[in-house]
Design an enzyme around this catalytic site. Structure first.
Site, short mmCIF file in Angstrom:
data_model
loop_
_atom_site.label_atom_id
_atom_site.label_comp_id
_atom_site.label_asym_id
_atom_site.label_seq_id
_atom_site.Cartn_x
_atom_site.Cartn_y
_atom_site.Cartn_z
N ARG A 76 0.91 -1.13 0.45
CA ARG A 76 -0.36 0.16 -0.09
C ARG A 76 0.70 1.51 -0.14
NH1 ARG A 76 -3.15 -3.80 -1.01
NH2 ARG A 76 -4.96 -3.68 0.29
N SER A 112 -10.44 -0.87 3.33
CA SER A 112 -10.05 -1.15 3.81
C SER A 112 -10.08 -0.06 4.97
CB SER A 112 -9.00 -2.11 4.03
OG SER A 112 -8.85 -3.11 3.04
N GLU A 144 -4.93 2.92 6.43
CA GLU A 144 -4.82 2.87 5.08
C GLU A 144 -4.86 4.27 4.17
OE1 GLU A 144 -5.45 -0.89 3.16
OE2 GLU A 144 -6.02 0.64 1.23
N1 EPU Z 1 -10.78 -11.10 10.49
C1 EPU Z 1 -11.41 -11.52 11.40
N2 EPU Z 1 -11.89 -10.53 11.41
C2 EPU Z 1 -12.79 -9.61 10.76
C3 EPU Z 1 -11.50 -9.27 9.62
C4 EPU Z 1 -11.27 -10.42 9.15
O1 EPU Z 1 -11.29 -11.92 12.24
O2 EPU Z 1 -13.39 -8.61 10.79
C5 EPU Z 1 -9.76 -12.34 10.11
C6 EPU Z 1 -10.16 -13.30 9.15
O3 EPU Z 1 -9.67 -14.57 10.03
C7 EPU Z 1 -9.86 -13.36 7.99
C8 EPU Z 1 -8.18 -12.21 8.55
O4 EPU Z 1 -8.69 -11.79 9.22
O5 EPU Z 1 -9.45 -14.86 7.12
C9 EPU Z 1 -7.54 -11.37 6.92
O6 EPU Z 1 -9.12 -10.75 6.20
P1 EPU Z 1 -9.48 -10.72 4.27
O7 EPU Z 1 -8.68 -11.68 4.23
O8 EPU Z 1 -10.67 -9.94 4.29
O9 EPU Z 1 -8.64 -10.05 4.23
P2 EPU Z 1 -7.65 -8.10 4.70
O10 EPU Z 1 -6.23 -8.40 4.86
O11 EPU Z 1 -8.85 -7.82 6.04
C10 EPU Z 1 -6.51 -7.53 2.85
C11 EPU Z 1 -6.95 -5.69 2.02
C12 EPU Z 1 -8.38 -6.17 1.08
C13 EPU Z 1 -8.21 -6.89 0.64
C14 EPU Z 1 -7.45 -8.39 1.06
C15 EPU Z 1 -7.89 -9.63 0.77
C16 EPU Z 1 -5.32 -4.60 3.92
C17 EPU Z 1 -5.03 -3.58 4.47
N3 EPU Z 1 -6.69 -4.89 3.27
O12 EPU Z 1 -7.98 -6.99 4.32
O13 EPU Z 1 -7.73 -4.61 0.30
O14 EPU Z 1 -8.97 -7.14 -0.38
O15 EPU Z 1 -6.99 -8.48 2.43
O16 EPU Z 1 -6.25 -9.50 -0.42
O17 EPU Z 1 -4.57 -4.96 3.37
C18 EPU Z 1 -8.24 -2.21 0.84
O18 EPU Z 1 -6.98 -2.20 0.98
O19 EPU Z 1 -9.33 -1.67 0.84
C19 EPU Z 1 -8.60 -3.50 0.91
C20 EPU Z 1 -10.07 -4.09 0.67
#
Ligand code: EPU
Length: 340
Positions: free
Chosen positions: A167, A239, A335
């Site tokens: 990012r 995010s 972010e």
């Molecule tokens: N999780 C929880 N509770 C929650 C949310 C997440 O326990 O409320 C845990 C879950 O176990 C999940 C893990 O966190 O498996 C990761 O969640 P997710 O796969 O949704 O990915 P993220 O790390 O929360 C990142 C990016 C997203 C992108 C997704 C998929 C960042 C800041 N965000 O989210 O990007 O779509 O991975 O690659 O890196 C964005 O930047 O706007 C965005 C949506």
């Protein structure tokens, strides 16, 4: 060139904040970009799709919003061409990112499938190196065309000079407010090889032998839809926080205390923690503070519960940062860009 005064940006930011800008310019032609860059004086802010910003209620300055359009393949036999089954595609900064991804898939230009459905514009993609489901913009960006603020001079900036990171790019660091991006070149492939490295994606694919790029993009969009609010229905900036990276000692200390902590090993021996999980553990999922709230399905996403102002969103984010710090001794960072 289109210029406006005291202009409402309510429909120009996905949070849906009714921010009034004293001046707005919308460059479209090369001459518009050159003139805008040459005459820009601080304060100004370059606004793409407004999908990653918290705008102030009033902005005393100039909002520069590129509206140029166009996507085309660069002649592979020319100087800028590329061989080995790759294709160079140039897209205008004002193109909507998700439409650009769909168009490339329809043309048989591959590599963008995992980035399907991300809100925002092409011009913003190199700035914060957008990423999702195991792919980042840096994996496909070849070079970025810009106009220099102050002189209006145009230049191409090569991939390696952008210092892309999670990012992040030089456009967010030392080059902040130095250039206006008007187009980006991408190195795509003419054969489709799915990237299923992200677990949520590989487990959603039943038959990866016959998988098409369109099907993969559709799966990505459906996973996104199940976790992220549709900006047309609920205001948000995707995010809101970055996933924090901690060293190995910190991770093991936390893992001992919270065996179910969600984390991924990263290149430098550290661990990237799922900020959504940390926030969730603080009990914030689905809760609100004033007119801003935490999305029910993904704790990393802050939402506008109706007429939220930037102060509502900032107050909520500060409370979350402080709760995560108190519980885990970890500092999470936004972010989203907070403009004041
Ligand atoms: N999780 C929880 N509770 C929650 C949310 C997440 O326990 O409320 C845990 C879950 O176990 C999940 C893990 O966190 O498996 C990761 O969640 P997710 O796969 O949704 O990915 P993220 O790390 O929360 C990142 C990016 C997203 C992108 C997704 C998929 C960042 C800041 N965000 O989210 O990007 O779509 O991975 O690659 O890196 C964005 O930047 O706007 C965005 C949506």
């Amino acid at each position: 060139m289109n210029t406006f005064s005291d202009f409402s940006l309510k429909t120009y930011n996905t949070f849906g904040i009714n921010s009034i800008a004293s001046n707005v310019v919308m460059p479209e032609t090369s001459a518009d970009f050159r003139d805008t860059a040459k005459s820009a004086t601080a304060p100004f802010f370059i606004l793409g799709g407004g999908s990653n910003v918290v705008l102030p209620d009033r902005y005393e300055g100039t909002i520069i919003h590129p509206i140029n359009k166009g996507i085309y393949k660069i002649d592979e036999r020319g100087d800028q061409g590329c061989l080995d089954g790759r294709v160079m595609v140039e897209a205008a900064a004002g193109e909507v990112w998700a439409n650009f991804v769909d168009y490339c898939i329809a043309q048989g230009w591959y590599g963008l499938e995992n980035l399907a459905g991300i809100p925002g514009t092409v011009g913003a993609s190199p700035v914060q190196n957008v990423g999702a489901y195991g792919t980042e913009a840096k994996d496909v960006i070849d070079s970025v065309h810009c106009y220099e603020i102050g002189t209006g001079n145009e230049l191409w900036i090569a991939h390696d000079d952008c210092q892309f990171a999670y990012r992040w790019s030089r456009f967010k660091g030392e080059w902040k407010d130095c250039y206006i991006i008007d187009r980006v070149r991408f190195r795509l492939r003419e054969t489709f090889t799915p990237n299923l490295s992200y677990k949520a994606l590989s487990s959603a694919v039943d038959d990866n032998k016959n998988l098409t790029a369109r099907q993969l993009a559709d799966i990505v969009v459906s996973i996104r839809d199940s976790k992220l609010p549709n900006p047309m229905e609920i205001g948000s900036a995707g995010s809101f926080f970055k996933n924090p990276v901690v060293d190995s000692d910190t991770f093991h200390r936390l893992k001992e205390q919270y065996p179910e902590i969600v984390a991924f090993a990263v290149d430098n021996g550290g661990f990237k923690l799922a900020a959504g999980w940390l926030i969730d553990q603080c009990g914030w999922k689905g809760r609100s503070l004033g007119k801003a709230g935490v999305y029910e399905k993904q704790a990393l996403v802050l939402v506008n519960r109706g007429c939220a102002t930037s102060s509502d969103i900032i107050a909520l984010s500060q409370q979350i940062i402080s709760d995560v710090k108190a519980k885990f001794s970890i500092t999470i960072e936004p972010e989203a860009i907070i403009l004041d």
